[in-house]
Structures are given as structure tokens and as C-alpha cells.
Design an enzyme around this catalytic site. Structure first.
Site, PDB file in Angstrom:
ATOM      1  N   GLU A   1       9.854  -6.066 -11.554  1.00  0.00           N
ATOM      2  CA  GLU A   1       8.408  -5.984 -11.730  1.00  0.00           C
ATOM      3  C   GLU A   1       8.082  -4.764 -12.585  1.00  0.00           C
ATOM      4  O   GLU A   1       8.510  -3.659 -12.296  1.00  0.00           O
ATOM      5  CB  GLU A   1       7.708  -5.870 -10.368  1.00  0.00           C
ATOM      6  CG  GLU A   1       6.199  -5.877 -10.469  1.00  0.00           C
ATOM      7  CD  GLU A   1       5.523  -5.900  -9.106  1.00  0.00           C
ATOM      8  OE1 GLU A   1       4.299  -5.704  -9.061  1.00  0.00           O
ATOM      9  OE2 GLU A   1       6.214  -6.113  -8.098  1.00  0.00           O
ATOM     10  N   ARG A   2       7.327  -5.005 -13.649  1.00  0.00           N
ATOM     11  CA  ARG A   2       7.032  -3.949 -14.631  1.00  0.00           C
ATOM     12  C   ARG A   2       8.323  -3.379 -15.203  1.00  0.00           C
ATOM     13  O   ARG A   2       8.467  -2.180 -15.378  1.00  0.00           O
ATOM     14  CB  ARG A   2       6.163  -2.836 -14.035  1.00  0.00           C
ATOM     15  CG  ARG A   2       4.925  -3.307 -13.315  1.00  0.00           C
ATOM     16  CD  ARG A   2       4.013  -4.114 -14.207  1.00  0.00           C
ATOM     17  NE  ARG A   2       2.846  -4.613 -13.495  1.00  0.00           N
ATOM     18  CZ  ARG A   2       1.987  -5.515 -13.975  1.00  0.00           C
ATOM     19  NH1 ARG A   2       2.186  -6.022 -15.171  1.00  0.00           N
ATOM     20  NH2 ARG A   2       0.958  -5.911 -13.267  1.00  0.00           N
TER      21      ARG A   2
ATOM     22  N   ASN B   1       7.366  -4.165  -3.282  1.00  0.00           N
ATOM     23  CA  ASN B   1       6.996  -5.493  -2.777  1.00  0.00           C
ATOM     24  C   ASN B   1       8.301  -6.168  -2.346  1.00  0.00           C
ATOM     25  O   ASN B   1       8.868  -7.004  -3.033  1.00  0.00           O
ATOM     26  CB  ASN B   1       6.290  -6.302  -3.866  1.00  0.00           C
ATOM     27  CG  ASN B   1       5.007  -5.635  -4.320  1.00  0.00           C
ATOM     28  OD1 ASN B   1       4.235  -5.124  -3.516  1.00  0.00           O
ATOM     29  ND2 ASN B   1       4.762  -5.623  -5.621  1.00  0.00           N
TER      30      ASN B   1
ATOM     31  N   LYS C   1       5.568  -0.011   1.492  1.00  0.00           N
ATOM     32  CA  LYS C   1       4.224  -0.338   1.003  1.00  0.00           C
ATOM     33  C   LYS C   1       3.636  -1.323   1.999  1.00  0.00           C
ATOM     34  O   LYS C   1       4.172  -2.421   2.173  1.00  0.00           O
ATOM     35  CB  LYS C   1       4.294  -0.959  -0.391  1.00  0.00           C
ATOM     36  CG  LYS C   1       2.954  -1.472  -0.924  1.00  0.00           C
ATOM     37  CD  LYS C   1       3.125  -2.116  -2.305  1.00  0.00           C
ATOM     38  CE  LYS C   1       1.818  -2.696  -2.823  1.00  0.00           C
ATOM     39  NZ  LYS C   1       1.975  -3.320  -4.160  1.00  0.00           N
TER      40      LYS C   1
ATOM     41  N   GLU D   1      -2.492  -4.674  -1.455  1.00  0.00           N
ATOM     42  CA  GLU D   1      -2.332  -5.725  -2.457  1.00  0.00           C
ATOM     43  C   GLU D   1      -1.657  -6.977  -1.887  1.00  0.00           C
ATOM     44  O   GLU D   1      -0.779  -7.577  -2.497  1.00  0.00           O
ATOM     45  CB  GLU D   1      -1.532  -5.201  -3.653  1.00  0.00           C
ATOM     46  CG  GLU D   1      -2.221  -4.058  -4.384  1.00  0.00           C
ATOM     47  CD  GLU D   1      -1.471  -3.615  -5.626  1.00  0.00           C
ATOM     48  OE1 GLU D   1      -2.120  -3.355  -6.638  1.00  0.00           O
ATOM     49  OE2 GLU D   1      -0.229  -3.520  -5.561  1.00  0.00           O
TER      50      GLU D   1
ATOM     51  N   ARG E   1       3.704   4.780   1.172  1.00  0.00           N
ATOM     52  CA  ARG E   1       2.806   4.838   0.015  1.00  0.00           C
ATOM     53  C   ARG E   1       1.345   4.871   0.439  1.00  0.00           C
ATOM     54  O   ARG E   1       0.909   4.121   1.324  1.00  0.00           O
ATOM     55  CB  ARG E   1       3.032   3.651  -0.917  1.00  0.00           C
ATOM     56  CG  ARG E   1       4.351   3.694  -1.649  1.00  0.00           C
ATOM     57  CD  ARG E   1       4.484   2.516  -2.579  1.00  0.00           C
ATOM     58  NE  ARG E   1       4.124   2.834  -3.948  1.00  0.00           N
ATOM     59  CZ  ARG E   1       3.446   2.022  -4.755  1.00  0.00           C
ATOM     60  NH1 ARG E   1       2.986   0.870  -4.293  1.00  0.00           N
ATOM     61  NH2 ARG E   1       3.212   2.354  -6.001  1.00  0.00           N
TER      62      ARG E   1
ATOM     63  N   ARG F   1     -13.005   1.803  -5.420  1.00  0.00           N
ATOM     64  CA  ARG F   1     -11.586   1.808  -5.050  1.00  0.00           C
ATOM     65  C   ARG F   1     -11.023   3.227  -5.005  1.00  0.00           C
ATOM     66  O   ARG F   1     -10.127   3.528  -4.208  1.00  0.00           O
ATOM     67  CB  ARG F   1     -10.815   0.960  -6.050  1.00  0.00           C
ATOM     68  CG  ARG F   1      -9.309   1.133  -5.995  1.00  0.00           C
ATOM     69  CD  ARG F   1      -8.658   0.186  -6.969  1.00  0.00           C
ATOM     70  NE  ARG F   1      -7.279   0.528  -7.264  1.00  0.00           N
ATOM     71  CZ  ARG F   1      -6.509  -0.156  -8.102  1.00  0.00           C
ATOM     72  NH1 ARG F   1      -7.001  -1.202  -8.724  1.00  0.00           N
ATOM     73  NH2 ARG F   1      -5.263   0.210  -8.329  1.00  0.00           N
TER      74      ARG F   1
ATOM     75  N   LYS G   1      -0.009   8.420  -5.481  1.00  0.00           N
ATOM     76  CA  LYS G   1      -0.099   8.313  -6.940  1.00  0.00           C
ATOM     77  C   LYS G   1      -0.894   9.490  -7.491  1.00  0.00           C
ATOM     78  O   LYS G   1      -1.831   9.970  -6.874  1.00  0.00           O
ATOM     79  CB  LYS G   1      -0.763   7.003  -7.349  1.00  0.00           C
ATOM     80  CG  LYS G   1       0.121   5.787  -7.124  1.00  0.00           C
ATOM     81  CD  LYS G   1      -0.410   4.558  -7.845  1.00  0.00           C
ATOM     82  CE  LYS G   1       0.532   3.370  -7.644  1.00  0.00           C
ATOM     83  NZ  LYS G   1       0.164   2.202  -8.468  1.00  0.00           N
TER      84      LYS G   1
ATOM     85  N   ASP H   1      -4.597   4.009 -10.812  1.00  0.00           N
ATOM     86  CA  ASP H   1      -3.293   3.362 -10.970  1.00  0.00           C
ATOM     87  C   ASP H   1      -2.650   3.697 -12.304  1.00  0.00           C
ATOM     88  O   ASP H   1      -2.673   2.880 -13.218  1.00  0.00           O
ATOM     89  CB  ASP H   1      -3.461   1.844 -10.838  1.00  0.00           C
ATOM     90  CG  ASP H   1      -2.141   1.104 -10.697  1.00  0.00           C
ATOM     91  OD1 ASP H   1      -1.104   1.769 -10.561  1.00  0.00           O
ATOM     92  OD2 ASP H   1      -2.156  -0.133 -10.719  1.00  0.00           O
TER      93      ASP H   1
ATOM     94  N   GLU I   1       3.571  10.606  -6.777  1.00  0.00           N
ATOM     95  CA  GLU I   1       4.178   9.446  -7.416  1.00  0.00           C
ATOM     96  C   GLU I   1       3.741   9.403  -8.875  1.00  0.00           C
ATOM     97  O   GLU I   1       2.562   9.310  -9.181  1.00  0.00           O
ATOM     98  CB  GLU I   1       3.775   8.150  -6.707  1.00  0.00           C
ATOM     99  CG  GLU I   1       4.403   6.908  -7.342  1.00  0.00           C
ATOM    100  CD  GLU I   1       4.068   5.624  -6.582  1.00  0.00           C
ATOM    101  OE1 GLU I   1       4.123   5.648  -5.341  1.00  0.00           O
ATOM    102  OE2 GLU I   1       3.744   4.618  -7.243  1.00  0.00           O
TER     103      GLU I   1
ATOM    104  N   GLU J   1       3.719   1.392 -17.490  1.00  0.00           N
ATOM    105  CA  GLU J   1       3.015   0.146 -17.170  1.00  0.00           C
ATOM    106  C   GLU J   1       1.693   0.017 -17.913  1.00  0.00           C
ATOM    107  O   GLU J   1       1.427  -0.994 -18.570  1.00  0.00           O
ATOM    108  CB  GLU J   1       2.783   0.077 -15.658  1.00  0.00           C
ATOM    109  CG  GLU J   1       2.025  -1.156 -15.210  1.00  0.00           C
ATOM    110  CD  GLU J   1       1.766  -1.165 -13.712  1.00  0.00           C
ATOM    111  OE1 GLU J   1       0.991  -2.032 -13.267  1.00  0.00           O
ATOM    112  OE2 GLU J   1       2.320  -0.303 -12.992  1.00  0.00           O
TER     113      GLU J   1
END
Length: 843
Positions: free
Chosen positions: A180-181, A223, A300, A304, A337, A354, A378, A383, A405, A411
Site C-alpha cells: 500500500e502506497r 491495515n 491501527k 478508517e 497509532r 478532522r 503523525k 495526513d 510518524e 504518498e
């Protein structure tokens, strides 16, 4: 520009072809004559080390390095009596036992992973607080050697301690081998649901990490897939840990919160249920039986769509502590996280934000986490954007361990296809003074644990290396991985100094190479910010799709909370306490007061904190909208210059790396124009306010494809409209018929760069040819999915838009230009425009 005094005497002897796999550990030759050879050690002596120890690895690295860099063959010996002219490598404790001698007090008090390097003439002593630290000391010695710094090598004494105990990287690798990414090919760890058999690439990765003092890696996606916990995969993880252990890199894994139910067969994953607690304790015991030095877990949860404790009305702290308690008997760490937020919130409510989520969720839980929990935060509240304020959560967790992080994986920042040197961005965060209790409190001192006297803390970065020989898909992107490790060890270092060292180790110490790579890299983040999103508006990418190309409209009307609240008259998020979402009030008072006030908020974060008219005048005395226009044109101009700057290094860089890097600069220059045009067109259309310099929407050197004489091509309405010049492109009538677009050149006689803007979709390899008076100028293929390392888009949009340039084409008024497109697969050979650009024009 910072250059060592030792620039010329020790240049690499040859410019040999390289594929990038050795990165900054090339051990390329430097000039070292007989006299020089005598100043180097003739033996390497190690104490109390087996072949799996980082001590033994250090000896092998020193042996290889001395041979590769200086052409000196050095034997490895063991024992307390080191021969003359030796490098002695050991832990402090083994050295004291063996020699019975004293060492300086600062060596006795080295922090975990710290090291001592002392040289005198041809002899050297490298001591680590532990075996890992000794390896770090060996890499420091080799770095000096590889830079030709023999003067320092013959007379230095230094101790070096890490800024924080946690210096980790996170991989987002999936069990099927995808990432992912990930922008550099498939996983080096996983394939077909299992750990791969050949782990030689993983060993090389551990080597890179150790050389910049990274001490642990999370090997799978946050994830997480619960099948990683099968007995077969646990055995595979043990093999992986064995491979990385010799470089002092511990492994850890990401966990799926619902695993007891989805994988373990229980009817619940409630963190307070006794059966769930026992299940995780058993899993943890099984892992540590195989991997005694497992670093710990990353989780996590409740984020999401990922499962978490909220499913059972449990707190995030109760969820984190479930894993932390299972890890405690083994000394493991639980990274939890803080990326938790509602991704279905409505923009209609003015107070919704958010950015508030992290503090709202975690501040009430401060002090309720176990001592081996680290909340991984983060760097910004949203993000990984091109610019964000520091996350206020760092100031709100006084009784909880925290780590920052970062994201080496670009990304939102060009996905390694655009050069963006990230340390200057990171330093805006780590150097920021949060003024907790009206006292100095830089973020770097909070994440280390120093400010709030916490036992744990540090750094995590998403890296996502793949099978591509360049590791990250781009040779120059590796400067970010190198710099991450260096800053995690010492965040006070200067980004230019780090870059200088990286360039010397990766390319050469030639002054022109150093100066050019420095200029390119230090210009890259400001340029990218200019042509993507500035004034704190976030990266104006498509947040609903690939996070890559431009799509400013996607920033509003979505449930993800990455909004700008742009309408025909105003733009920006009102995050004030008095009238907005209240986000500014999450900071300590002195910082909050700055952001609360429109007049004191820095222009580069203005639209992050305030909702203003497009006509609002900035401190630069430009309006917001004119700043947008000017910045985007300046950013594209800067990216265009990258190509010529890199071209100046052609005689000084090996052919393979030169050409691969050049191809990306050419791509970036073209895509920067796509970004520029998309963003300025969108806001020009939305606001109705003209550009003072009459650039936006005016392209006098272009011939639009839809205005050309078409044979086999038809007009196509592009969406979003702003990702095509004048909103239209042309595509072939069918996916099996060739298209032709021709026009008469209306420009004056002269020499031009002929540019074609087209779309390269994933799903086919269309081919194009461009002719002038039926003489072939050039041809190309739509193969970005192969050459860029990832699949930008299956659509005709700002992700797939790209350009090709043919330089110095002689043109006469009335010449006929014709482009022929042959579709392939689902890609209908799309065209946007052709341009004839005089020298110095970027369009």
C-alpha cells in the site's frame, strides 16, 4: 553550500555503471597511494562475537570497506591482544573485561546503542554500549573513509548517543506481495500469503537501515492481515528476524485488532474479555519463543474502517493495554497509532474538523496507557501534507510516551516521481517550539521523552521499499531514507550537511556534483509546495483516488475531512476558537494566540487556520488568489530548470543512473505544468478573478488537439475539467483503430521545443509518433506503469497526464504537424495538445 576541505584529492577513480542497489554503501574507490595505505589499519580485531552478532558484521563491513574504498586487504582476528595498527571492535563491557583498562567517563555512560570511536594513526578503537552500537561506530568509520577524510580517521575521538531509543521504520507490505502506497515494485518480505524464501534482499535492507542507525522495522501493513499469525508465517518471521539480527535490526509486526475472532475462532475480540486476553498472550508467547528479540507490535485500531475497541464501547487505552500487557513479560513495545478519526463526517457543519480528532480522542486518556505503550503521532493533524502545523497532540500527552510518524514514502508528495527532499519539511515540525507551560519545548525534546520525563519515545517513518534496484523507485529519493536515520539519531543536524554527506557517498565528492545535487534537492520542496498547494491549503491532490495528481475539487464535499471550504468568494478552514472549529485552541496558549489571530498567523499556514476572501492581502502585499497564480507558475518554472541542472552532470555520473534520474526530471517538469494549469484554472474558474499577468487560461504557444484536423480521433470531455487544456482531449474512435491529428503551424520561423501533452493510462501501451512535414520528429510509448514504478490512473485525468519534449526542432510558418496515435488495451492513445515553445518559455 557546505563542502569539505578534502574535495579534490579523493575523488572516485572511475564512473562505473551502477543500479543504485548499494545506495550510500557503495564503498567506491578513493585515491589512496602507498603513503596513504600506511595510515590505515592492517588488522581488525573483535572480542566475544559469533557470526550472528553485529560485532562480527561490523568486522566484515570494515574488511569490505577498506578493500573497496582504499584497496587494502585486512584480516579479521579475535582475542584480547590486538596487533599493532588494528581496528578493535567490541562492546564496552567486553573491552573492560578483556583489557582491564579504563575508558573515559562518557564511554562508561553511553546510552543504549551509543558508540565511541577513537583513532590514532593507523589504530582505531570502536566500542558500543551494545553490539548494535559497535556496528554503528564501524559504519561511522567507513563513512569517513568513503568520503576520503583520512585526516579525521587518523586523529579523532568522539562519543555518539541516540536522540531517542525508538528509531523504527514501518513497511506497509501486504501478504500477497503488494505494498500500500508502494512505488518501487512488490514486497521484499511477502508473496502469496507467506514470507518469501529468498531473504537476501531483506538482509541488504537491514544493512542500509543499520548504517543510518535504525534499530527496528515493522514488516507488514498497519491495515494488517491476521493470517500473518499462522504457525507457518510465524516460522517465516523467525527466519526474517534471523537475517536482520546480524545488523542489529529487530523486527516487529502490525496486528489486526479483530484477529481473535476472524482468525482465532473466538466469538469476540473485546479487549476486556478473558478469552481474548488469553488468546493474545498465547500468540505473543509463541512469537517470542521463535523471536526472543521481537521489537513489539504496531496497532491501527478504530481508524478508517479498521476494527478496534470502540466496537465494544472500550476506550483506545483499554485496547492498547491489551497488547502492551501481553508484551510486558518479554520486554516488547506497543506502538499505537493516533491516526483515529471519523471518515464520514459532514462538511455542512461549520464546527466539524478532522484535525481535532487526535486530541479529542487521546487527551482524555493521558496517563491511562501502560508504560510500554508509545502513541505514534503523525507530524501534522491531517495526513502527510506538503505543509501542516505540528500536531498539537504532542503538547497534550504529558504522561504518555509518544513517537513522531514521518513518511519517507512520498504518498502526497510526488510518490518518488517528483524529487522532494523532505528534511527541511520535517525540521519545521521537529524544531517547532510548542511553548508548553510558557517554556521552551521543541517537538524533538517531547518525542525523545526528555521534556515530560518519559522513559520511551522517538521516531517512526513509513518507508515502503520494494524490489526495484533503487529501493524506493528513484535514486534521489533515497536521500530521504538516509536523512531520516540521521535525524532520528540527531535531530539538530542541518539538512544541507546531511545531504552533502549523502551525495559524497552516493555519487562523488566532485564540487559540481555536490553543488548541483544540493541546489536541486534544497529547491525541490519549495517548488513542489508552490505548484501543488500553498498558504497551508494542503496538497491539492485527488484525495479520493491515488493521492498523486491534481484535483482541487476533491478537497471539498468528501467525508474524509480534508477540506478547504472553497466557494466563489472565499477559501480556507476557519479553525479559530472564536468563530471556527476550535482547533487553534488545542495548542498551548502562546502558540494558540498566534494562530487564532489572522494578523499573526504566518502566510504559509494562513488557509489552514483562517477562512478569507480570495482578495485578502497577504504580508507579501499580494492577494491570496494572485499568490496562488504566481506560486504555481514559479513552481513549474523551478521544476523545468531541474532538467538542465541535472544535464550538467552528464560527464560526472555513470550512464545508467544519469539517464534514469534524468527521465524522472523530464517527467517532473512536464507534470509540474499539469499541476500548475489544473490548480490555477480551477481557482480562476471558481473565483472569476483574473491573473494580473494574464497567464492563466492563455497559452499562445499551444495547438489544442480538439482544434486539429482529426482522422480516427474524436473529442473527449475530460473530468476533472481542469486536468486538460481547455477541458478537452481527443481519443481514438475505438480501441482498435489508429488516430491522426494534424494542424498547420502558425508560429514564426525559428527553433522550438516541440511538446506533446498526452495521457498515459494504466491498462495499455499506446504508441504515438509526431511528424513535421511528414518527417518523423520522434515516437514514444505509454509505459508509465512500467517506468514510474506504480500505476497512476486508469482514467484520463491529472494522474495520467504527462508530456514529452523534443528539443531544438526547426520550424517554419505553415509547416504541418501531425501526431499519430495507436491505441492498446483499454488506452485510447489520448492527446491533449501540442506546443511549440521558444527557449525559456515554460508552458
Amino acid at each position: 553550500m557546505r563542502l569539505h576541505a578534502l574535495t579534490w584529492p579523493f575523488l572516485a577513480l572511475t564512473v562505473a555503471a551502477e543500479d543504485g542497489s548499494k545506495a550510500w554503501l557503495r564503498y567506491a574507490p578513493v585515491r589512496c597511494n602507498r603513503s596513504c595505505q600506511k595510515t590505515l589499519p592492517s588488522h581488525i580485531t573483535i572480542l566475544n562475537a559469533n557470526k550472528t552478532s553485529p560485532i562480527f558484521t561490523a568486522a566484515e563491513e570494515l574488511q569490505d570497506g577498506l578493500h573497496g574504498i582504499a584497496g587494502k586487504h585486512v584480516a579479521i582476528t579475535r582475542g584480547c591482544n590486538a596487533p599493532p595498527s588494528s581496528i578493535l571492535v567490541a562492546t564496552v563491557s567486553d573491552y573492560l573485561v578483556c583489557n582491564g583498562t579504563t575508558v573515559p567517563d562518557d564511554v562508561l555512560s553511553l546510552d543504549e546503542d551509543g558508540f565511541y570511536l577513537h583513532t590514532h594513526g593507523a589504530s582505531a578503537t570502536i566500542l558500543g554500549q551494545n553490539a548494535r552500537g559497535a556496528l554503528y561506530g564501524a559504519f561511522e568509520y567507513l563513512s569517513l573513509l568513503a568520503q576520503g577524510d583520512f585526516a579525521t580517521l587518523s586523529n579523532t575521538s568522539q562519543t555518539s548517543n541516540p536522540h531517542a531509543p525508538i528509531r523504527w521504520v514501518n513497511q506497509w507490505d501486504n501478504m500477497d506481495g503488494s505494498i500500500e502506497r508502494g512505488y518501487a515494485g512488490p514486497s521484499i518480505f511477502f508473496a502469496s500469503g507467506k514470507i518469501v524464501d529468498d531473504l537476501s534482499r531483506a538482509r541488504e535492507y537491514a544493512r542500509l537501515l543499520a548504517s543510518v542507525r535504525i534499530n527496528a522495522i515493522i514488516v507488514n501493513n498497519v491495515n494488517a492481515n491476521a493470517t500473518l499469525l499462522s504457525a507457518e508465517n510465524m516460522d517465516g518471521l523467525a527466519r526474517l528476524a534471523d537475517v536482520m539480527r546480524s545488523y542489529g535490526v529487530a523486527i516487529g509486526i502490525s496486528l489486526n485488532f479483530a484477529s481473535p475472532q476472524t482468525f482465532g475462532g473466538l466469538d469476540t475480540y473485546d479487549p476486556l474479555d478473558e478469552s481474548v486476553i488469553a488468546w493474545w498472550e498465547n500468540v505473543t508467547d509463541e512469537l517470542y519463543a521463535r523471536i526472543p528479540d521481537l521489537a513489539g507490535y504496531l496497532v491501527k485500531a478504530s481508524s478508517e474502517g479498521q476494527p478496534g475497541p470502540d466496537a465494544y464501547n472500550r476506550t483506545l487505552a483499554e485496547g492498547a493495554n491489551l497488547f502492551a500487557r501481553a508484551l510486558q513479560p518479554h520486554g516488547g513495545v506497543l506502538m499505537f497509532r493516533a491516526f483515529v478519526y471519523d471518515h464520514h463526517i459532514s462538511e455542512e457543519h461549520w464546527k466539524n474538523d478532522r484535525a481535532n480528532a487526535a486530541v479529542d480522542f487521546f487527551k482524555p486518556l493521558d496517563g491511562k496507557f501502560e508504560e510500554n505503550v508509545i502513541v505514534q503521532i503523525k507530524y501534522g493533524p491531517i495526513d502527510f501534507q506538503v505543509r501542516e502545523p505540528v500536531s498539537p497532540l504532542f503538547a497534550n500527552l504529558r504522561k504518555t510516551n509518544v513517537a513522531i510518524e514521518l513518511q519517507v514514502t512520498q504518498e502526497y508528495l510526488g510518490q518518488q516521481d517528483h524529487l522532494v527532499y523532505l528534511p527541511p519539511l520535517w525540521k519545521t515540525i521537529t524544531d517547532f517550539d510548542l511553548r508548553v507551560d510558557n517554556a521552551s519545548s521543541p517537538v524533538r525534546d517531547i518525542i525523545s521523552g526528555e521534556h515530560f520525563s518519559r522513559p520511551l519515545g522517538g521516531w517512526a517513518a513509513v518507508v515502503n521499499v520494494g524490489t526495484n534496484t533503487t529501493w524506493l523507485g528513484s535514486h534521489l529519493a533515497l536521500s530521504n531514507l538516509y536523512a531520516y536515520g540521521r535525524l532520528a539519531w540527531d535531530p539538530t543536524l542541518d539538512p544541507e550537511t546531511i545531504l552533502d554527506t549523502w551525495t559524497r557517498l552516493t555519487f562523488s565528492a566532485h564540487p559540481r556534483v555536490l553543488e548541483t545535487v544540493n541546489t536541486l534537492s534544497m529547491t525541490s520542496w519549495p517548488a513542489y509546495e508552490n505548484y501543488t498547494g500553498n498558504l497551508g491549503i494542503q496538497t491539492l491532490t485527488d484525495i479520493l483516488y491515488t493521492h498523486y495528481g491534481p484535483n482541487p475539487a476533491s478537497q471539498d464535499g468528501n467525508g474524509w475531512g480534508q477540506w478547504m471550504r472553497a466557494d466563489g468568494d472565499t477559501i480556507g478552514m476557519d479553525r479559530t476558537v472564536w468563530n471556527g472549529t476550535g482547533f487553534s485552541g488545542q495548542y498551548p496558549a502562546q502558540v494558540a494566540s498566534v494562530y487564532e489571530d489572522l494578523d499573526t498567523t504566518p502566510d504559509d499556514l494562513l488557509l489552514w487556520f483562517h477562512h478569507v476572501p480570495y482578495t485578502y492581502v497577504l504580508k507579501s502585499e499580494k492577494s491570496v488568489i494572485q499568490h496562488f497564480y504566481d506560486a504555481h507558475y514559479a513552481g513549474a518554472q523551478a521544476a523545468d530548470a531541474f532538467v538542465d541542472q541535472w544535464d550538467s552532470l552528464k560527464p560526472l555520473v555513470d550512464k545508467r543512473r544519469f539517464e534514469e534520474i534524468r527521465r524522472r526530471f523530464v517527467y517532473q517538469a512536464g507534470h509540474a505544468v499539469v499541476w500548475r494549469d489544473a490548480v490555477t484554472s480551477f481557482y480562476h474558474n471558481l473565483s472569476g478573478i483574473a491573473d494580473q499577468h494574464d497567464r492563466v487560461g492563455h497559452h499562445p504557444w499551444r495547438i489544442e488537439a480538439e482544434d486539429m484536423t482529426l482522422d480516427g480521433y474524436v473529442r473527449y470531455t475530460v473530468s476533472p475539467f481542469e486536468t486538460a487544456s481547455r477541458a478537452f482531449a481527443v481519443v481514438t474512435e475505438t480501441n482498435s483503430t489508429t488516430g491522426s491529428a494534424s494542424a498547420t503551424v502558425p508560429f514564426a520561423d525559428g527553433v522550438y521545443d516541440l511538446v506533446v501533452n498526452y495521457y498515459d493510462l494504466y491498462g495499455g501501451h499506446s504508441q504515438w509518433k509526431v511528424y513535421l512535414n511528414e518527417k518523423l520528429v520522434g515516437s514514444w510509448k505509454g509505459d508509465m506503469e512500467d517506468t514510474l514504478g506504480h500505476n497512476p490512473s486508469i482514467y484520463i485525468d491529472g494522474h495520467s497526464a504527462t508530456r514529452i519534449r523534443f528539443r531544438k526542432v526547426k520550424v517554419r510558418t505553415g509547416d504541418k504537424v501531425r501526431i499519430v496515435g495507436v491505441p492498446d488495451g483499454t488506452e485510447p492513445a489520448p492527446l491533449d495538445y501540442v506546443a511549440f515553445l521558444p527557449r525559456g518559455i515554460v508552458d
